[in-house]
Design an enzyme around this catalytic site. Structure first.
Site, mmCIF file in Angstrom:
data_model
loop_
_atom_site.group_PDB
_atom_site.id
_atom_site.type_symbol
_atom_site.label_atom_id
_atom_site.label_comp_id
_atom_site.label_asym_id
_atom_site.label_seq_id
_atom_site.Cartn_x
_atom_site.Cartn_y
_atom_site.Cartn_z
ATOM 1 N N ASP A 134 -1.856 3.506 3.975
ATOM 2 C CA ASP A 134 -0.558 3.047 4.468
ATOM 3 C C ASP A 134 -0.719 1.783 5.298
ATOM 4 O OD1 ASP A 134 0.687 5.192 3.406
ATOM 5 O OD2 ASP A 134 0.642 6.390 5.236
ATOM 6 N N LYS A 158 5.012 0.315 2.938
ATOM 7 C CA LYS A 158 6.385 -0.148 2.677
ATOM 8 C C LYS A 158 6.533 -1.474 3.411
ATOM 9 C CE LYS A 158 8.471 4.407 2.604
ATOM 10 N NZ LYS A 158 7.609 5.118 3.564
ATOM 11 N N GLY A 218 -2.525 8.284 11.946
ATOM 12 C CA GLY A 218 -2.367 9.501 12.740
ATOM 13 C C GLY A 218 -2.881 10.709 12.007
ATOM 14 N N ASP A 219 -2.069 11.769 12.012
ATOM 15 C CA ASP A 219 -2.406 12.992 11.296
ATOM 16 C C ASP A 219 -1.552 13.062 10.036
ATOM 17 O OD1 ASP A 219 -3.627 15.966 11.712
ATOM 18 O OD2 ASP A 219 -1.703 15.995 10.676
ATOM 19 N N MET A 230 8.920 7.026 15.414
ATOM 20 C CA MET A 230 9.825 6.151 14.646
ATOM 21 C C MET A 230 11.173 5.982 15.325
ATOM 22 S SD MET A 230 9.015 7.530 10.815
ATOM 23 C CE MET A 230 8.648 9.236 11.167
#
Ligand code: SAH
Length: 462
Positions: free
Chosen positions: A234, A256, A288-289, A369
């Site tokens: 990502d 994205k 992260g996780d 977010m």
């Protein structure tokens, strides 16, 4: 071999020497109790407090852990005359031999020497190497050794044999050994030799890359990254982490991007499927996780539905990483008994939240977010009865060199973020505990805080 001294240093040396197969004569006036336990009269023999000249010949190495200056001189002189190396522990100038720090994964051995200049550094490097090499790697080496003749016989071509061994050392045989299933590992290798085919089905590791700081990767995440043929990552994954990939690994950036939307979830699934089916070791790397707001569940469901083998390697999620790096305990006696991980991604997801429950005291809210929704969050919580004075902290780029932390009160949340230009990725913490970041923060630049500051910033902004 001769060891002088019966103290703890001697104990350490004796253990090492015995493990390496040495036969030891020991000279000491008293023995550390654990040395006494090692003395089996067979490979370790205690000669008493002194050694006579006629007992000296036959020793190939003398290690002096503890002895007076006179004895040390005597040994050195004898060693010099007879050409026998003498190591005086931690006395480089008096030694004719030095002992390196050793990583022992027998039959695999790694010695780290600093020419006696910096033994502490050599020891530190040893522990780093030890962390990189799982204990099972020794058993793997032994197994490869026991099968070496057959492997050479079945795969005479060197280049092919290298590829086979790469599979043995990095692929499923290594995984089986790491899990303690030696027989299963051996069987896999034997079957592959028999069939002359070791491509096997591929496997996807869903790996958490943590918040950014590469040292926060788990050891398993690191070893999966280093072994991967294909890495699908990502945008949140730090570039320094991708540096751990093999040079010939194929990397797919599926972030994205504004305006493009990236390859989309369907596209990601297609990449995973194609490479896993082709027999590759695929790492799906997520910030992260992977199981926290990472769509990990969807990807696993897809892989399961298509019969692809997978595993999950957890990572440090942004809530705990940012809290740690801001000195903000997520729970604290008398302040917060629970933590809620919440996403406030868009207006639609925000409207589905149970705001009355979120507004309760003595809990910590960790919002992911949320940068675009701060005003909304502030208004909703206050409307539901959370005190406008409730402490908040915003942690932007947590754990990274450019981390910034803004602290203040709930009533100023949106203003503070605007004045300081907070942008994604950022974690928002709301709750009594957030006040502690003021006292306990330890990483990065000073805190940005307070309404005064805001007013000035607002004034300056216009
Ligand atoms: N799976 C991830 C979360 C993905 S959602 C995890 O467990 O951390 C993406 C959000 O995570 C970002 O919008 C931000 O709120 C948070 N985040 C991830 N990395 C961050 C970082 N280094 N600093 C601050 N927030 C971060």
């Amino acid at each position: 071999m001769l060891v002088l001294g019966g103290n703890e240093v001697a104990l350490r040396k004796i253990r090492r020497l015995l493990a390496a197969g040495a036969v030891i004569d020991l000279v000491a006036d008293t023995l550390h109790p654990e040395i006494a336990e090692l003395d089996d009269g067979n490979r370790l023999r205690w000669l008493g407090a002194t050694i006579s000249n006629d007992q000296l010949p036959g020793h190939a190495l003398i290690v002096i852990a503890q002895a007076d200056a006179f004895t040390r001189d005597r040994m050195r002189a004898w060693g010099e005359r007879q050409g026998v190396p003498v190591n005086v522990v931690d006395r480089l100038a008096e030694s004719s031999a030095i002992v390196p720090a050793v990583v022992d994964r027998s039959p695999l051995m790694i010695a780290i020497g600093s020419g006696g200049q910096a033994p502490e550094l050599a020891r530190m490097i040893r522990s780093r190497i030890e962390r990189l090499l799982p204990p099972s790697i020794g058993r793997l080496a032994a197994m490869a050794g026991s099968l070496a003749g057959r492997i050479r016989h079945r795969i005479p071509d060197l280049a092919r044999r290298r590829r086979f061994l790469d599979w043995v050392f990095n692929g499923s045989p290594a995984d089986e050994i790491a899990a303690g299933r030696e027989q299963a590992s051996q069987k896999l290798i034997e079957q592959a030799l028999e069939r002359d085919d070791w491509s096997g089905p591929g496997r996807v590791s869903l790996v958490g890359a943590g918040p950014g700081e590469p040292e926060l990767l788990t050891l398993r995440a690191l070893s999966r990254l280093q072994a991967a043929d294909v890495i699908v990552h990502d945008g949140l994954v730090d570039a320094r982490i991708l540096d751990y990939a093999r040079r010939d690994a194929e990397l797919f950036d599926v972030a994205k991007r504004p305006g493009t939307g990236g390859v989309g979830q369907g596209g990601i699934h297609a990449i995973l499927l194609e490479h896993a089916r082709a027999g590759a070791r695929v790492v799906r790397l997520k910030g992260g996780d992977p199981m926290v707001f990472g769509r990990g569940g969807e990807e696993l469901a897809f892989l399961r539905a298509h019969g692809i083998d997978y595993e999950v390697v957890p990572g440090v999620t942004a809530a705990s990483a940012c809290a740690a790096y801001a000195g903000l305990p997520l729970t604290q006696r008398g302040m917060a008994q629970s933590v809620r991980l919440v996403t406030a991604h868009c207006a639609r997801s925000i409207d589905r939240l149970d705001w009355a429950a979120l507004a309760a005291d003595h809990q910590t809210l960790a919002f992911y977010m949320s940068v675009g929704q701060l005003e909304h969050i502030e208004t909703k919580l206050i409307k539901q009865g959370r005190s406008p004075q409730t402490p908040i902290a915003l942690v932007e780029n947590g754990t990274r060199p450019d981390q910034r932390v803004v602290v203040g009160k709930l009533q100023d949340l949106a203003t503070l973020a605007r004045c300081h230009g907070i942008s994604s990725p950022a974690m928002l913490f709301i709750g009594e505990v957030a006040v502690l970041a003021r006292e306990l923060g330890w990483y990065g630049d000073a805190l940005l805080s307070g309404v005064d500051h805001t007013d000035r910033a607002v004034a300056a902004a216009g």
